[in-house]
Design a protein around this motif. Structure first.
Motif, mmCIF file in Angstrom:
data_model
loop_
_atom_site.group_PDB
_atom_site.id
_atom_site.type_symbol
_atom_site.label_atom_id
_atom_site.label_comp_id
_atom_site.label_asym_id
_atom_site.label_seq_id
_atom_site.Cartn_x
_atom_site.Cartn_y
_atom_site.Cartn_z
ATOM 1 N N GLY A 93 0.914 -4.240 1.513
ATOM 2 C CA GLY A 93 1.167 -4.615 3.061
ATOM 3 C C GLY A 93 0.504 -5.855 3.658
ATOM 4 O O GLY A 93 0.495 -5.931 4.537
ATOM 5 N N ASN A 127 9.855 -5.729 -0.530
ATOM 6 C CA ASN A 127 9.254 -4.421 -0.120
ATOM 7 C C ASN A 127 9.764 -3.788 1.034
ATOM 8 O O ASN A 127 9.770 -2.554 1.212
ATOM 9 N N ARG A 128 9.970 -4.594 2.276
ATOM 10 C CA ARG A 128 10.410 -4.228 3.207
ATOM 11 C C ARG A 128 11.776 -3.447 3.308
ATOM 12 O O ARG A 128 11.983 -2.581 3.847
ATOM 13 N N HIS A 142 13.255 -2.112 0.903
ATOM 14 C CA HIS A 142 12.975 -0.702 0.249
ATOM 15 C C HIS A 142 12.501 0.236 1.043
ATOM 16 O O HIS A 142 12.995 1.407 1.282
ATOM 17 N N ALA A 143 11.389 -0.215 1.862
ATOM 18 C CA ALA A 143 10.704 0.763 2.960
ATOM 19 C C ALA A 143 11.913 0.952 4.132
ATOM 20 O O ALA A 143 12.028 2.219 4.631
ATOM 21 N N ALA A 199 9.496 -0.750 9.576
ATOM 22 C CA ALA A 199 9.751 -1.286 8.028
ATOM 23 C C ALA A 199 9.009 -2.723 8.023
ATOM 24 O O ALA A 199 8.839 -3.415 6.846
ATOM 25 N N ARG A 222 4.997 2.510 10.580
ATOM 26 C CA ARG A 222 4.811 1.216 10.083
ATOM 27 C C ARG A 222 4.015 1.135 8.828
ATOM 28 O O ARG A 222 4.195 0.402 8.049
ATOM 29 N N THR A 280 4.322 3.382 6.443
ATOM 30 C CA THR A 280 5.240 4.291 5.168
ATOM 31 C C THR A 280 5.207 3.196 4.038
ATOM 32 O O THR A 280 4.567 4.205 3.129
ATOM 33 N N ALA A 281 5.266 1.871 3.927
ATOM 34 C CA ALA A 281 5.369 1.395 2.518
ATOM 35 C C ALA A 281 3.944 1.475 1.841
ATOM 36 O O ALA A 281 3.702 1.718 0.690
ATOM 37 N N GLN A 331 2.774 3.225 -1.605
ATOM 38 C CA GLN A 331 2.045 2.368 -2.594
ATOM 39 C C GLN A 331 0.510 2.955 -2.884
ATOM 40 O O GLN A 331 0.202 2.940 -4.186
#
Length: 481
Positions: A96, A136-137, A139-140, A159, A261, A263-264, A268
């Motif tokens: 991120g 990536n965003r 998917h989040a 996200a 925010r 989450t992703a 990971q």
């Protein structure tokens, strides 16, 4: 690999799941992209194009297949192994950094200009850092849309999108569905709670992971109950708690976060902790060629290298464990968490009896060496590392230059080769560390007459060899009791 059209097509034709996340299949006749193991009818050779990343396929105009969901594959194991700038960049993007610091921050961490970083990534992956981060965003966002009751406006910013319009456009572009259409039916979950399923490459040696983590639990910070591991995490925007239930073919993940925010990033870091993006077949193949390791690999196929959710925490573990038993280290670390850590009140954490996040570098950097319940020489070494990390002189994040970090650590008073190598192995997820100064490993190698040049054949997976040797030594000790 994506440039070898014939090899990629054979993998897709045989639906070989080992290549999921390694490359993606763009089908020009349908406009969708799939994972190699997609169960749909294999398209003709002349109708497919292969991409190194989901972002590259999306930039080429393909949308994600709704059947095989290629955006949910394990990450490419290549980025865990590679120590070059592209590998470091991919690990940082997954963590991120682009969302928090922009491309300028990514380039600064890598030591290159923004233009050069963009050129390197585009040349190798077919997409620049912004496109990779946008993928990536997306998917989040999908995770939050499908697993929470959050309003779409909150999901957009959680996200990492800069605007509602950007969020809507990206989701439609990647999935050919609007966010509202994607939401559909799902189980209601409280705000701040996210439940998802983490993909795993097979084989997956669950018991080996749980045994290793279970022997090193820090009271109040982490706990294992059966096949469920729970812990408190520090994340860029606040604290969080995670519950990971390890199944043979996947990991069920439940998160409770102070700020969605994260989450992703949290997902990971959980993947990195459990080494879910490793290529176990490639690792086992190399190690099985050695007569010492072959029976160990056969007994524990798919053994993983546990990493971390907090690089500094691993550094503290290594220093504390220099001259004490694992049990003794756990006691000291538990005191650190209680004295210098941060109390938490998450419901998920409370359900597992977890009370604190581990201490920050800043908290331990300001500690008195007489207050750390350990020999003063080691206490000073610990405070020195804490100060170096707090000041930014040493970075223990996924994109750090592994060799440079090791050199910087050894240059500090009280940090020897074993400590630096252990930190490199676990904090930086280095797959190729040969802990020859480790007492247990040295004894195992001497017992079997293994010379240093023989261990060279175990590259680039010597960290996994160390895991097998530690496990074999523990099994032998239990047998002799």
């Amino acid at each position: 690999m994506h440039t070898d059209h014939e090899r990629c097509y054979r993998a897709a034709e045989s639906r070989d799941a080992r290549f999921d996340g390694v490359f993606y299949v763009g089908v020009r006749t349908t406009g969708i992209y799939c994972r190699p193991s997609c169960p749909a009818v294999t398209p003709k050779r002349e109708n497919v194009t292969f991409y190194a990343s989901a972002a590259a396929a999306q930039d080429a105009g393909f949308r994600a297949c709704r059947r095989c969901r290629p955006d949910t594959t394990p990450g490419s194991p290549e980025w865990n192994v590679r120590a070059d700038a592209v590998g470091r960049a991919m690990r940082l993007i997954a963590d991120g950094v682009v969302e928090r610091e922009g491309v300028e921050g990514l380039a600064s961490r890598l030591g290159y200009s923004q233009r050069h970083v963009t050129r390197m990534l585009t040349q190798e992956l077919g997409a620049g850092p912004l496109a990779l981060a946008r993928s990536n965003r997306a998917h989040a966002a999908r995770v939050l849309i499908e697993t929470t009751e959050m309003p779409m406006s909150d999901i957009a910013f959680a996200a990492g999108f800069a605007s509602i319009r950007q969020f809507n456009d990206s989701v439609r572009h990647v999935y050919a569905l609007s966010p509202t259409e994607m939401r559909g039916r799902r189980r209601s979950t409280p705000t701040g709670r996210v439940t998802l399923r983490l993909a795993v490459r097979q084989p997956f040696h669950v018991d080996g992971l749980l045994e290793f983590l279970g022997g090193r639990l820090i009271a109040g910070v982490e706990r294992i109950d059966g096949r469920t591991y729970a812990r408190v995490m520090r994340l860029p925007h606040g604290l969080g708690a995670v519950q990971l239930t390890l199944q043979d073919d996947h990991v069920a993940c439940e998160l409770e976060l102070a700020d969605l925010r994260d989450t992703a990033v949290a997902v990971q870091r959980c993947r990195r902790l459990l080494d879910l993006d490793a290529d176990p077949l490639a690792i086992d193949e190399v190690l099985s060629a050695d007569p010492l390791l072959a029976p160990l690999v056969a007994a524990a196929p798919g053994l993983r290298l546990p990493s971390q959710v907090d690089g500094f925490e691993v550094a503290v573990r290594a220093i504390v464990g220099q001259q004490v038993s694992v049990a003794g280290a756990r006691t000291i670390l538990g005191r650190f968490a209680e004295t210098f850590g941060t109390p938490v009140t998450f419901d998920l954490a409370a359900s597992h009896g977890l009370t604190h996040a581990f201490a920050t570098p800043e908290a331990l950097a300001e500690a008195d060496d007489t207050a750390l319940s350990m020999p003063r020489s080691r206490a000073r070494a610990l405070i020195g590392v804490a100060q170096a990390v707090a000041d930014g002189k040493i970075e223990l994040d996924p994109g750090a230059d592994r060799e440079a970090v090791r050199a910087d650590l050894v240059a500090l008073p009280g940090i020897g080769p074993w400590t630096a190598d252990y930190i490199s192995m676990r904090a930086l997820a280095h797959p190729d560390v040969m802990l020859e100064t480790d007492l247990i490993i040295r004894r195992m190698l001497e017992r079997h007459g293994v010379e240093p040049e023989r261990t060279e054949r175990w590259k680039p997976w010597r960290s996994y060899a160390a895991m097998h040797l530690w496990r074999a030594s523990a099994d032998l000790e239990r047998t002799l009791r």
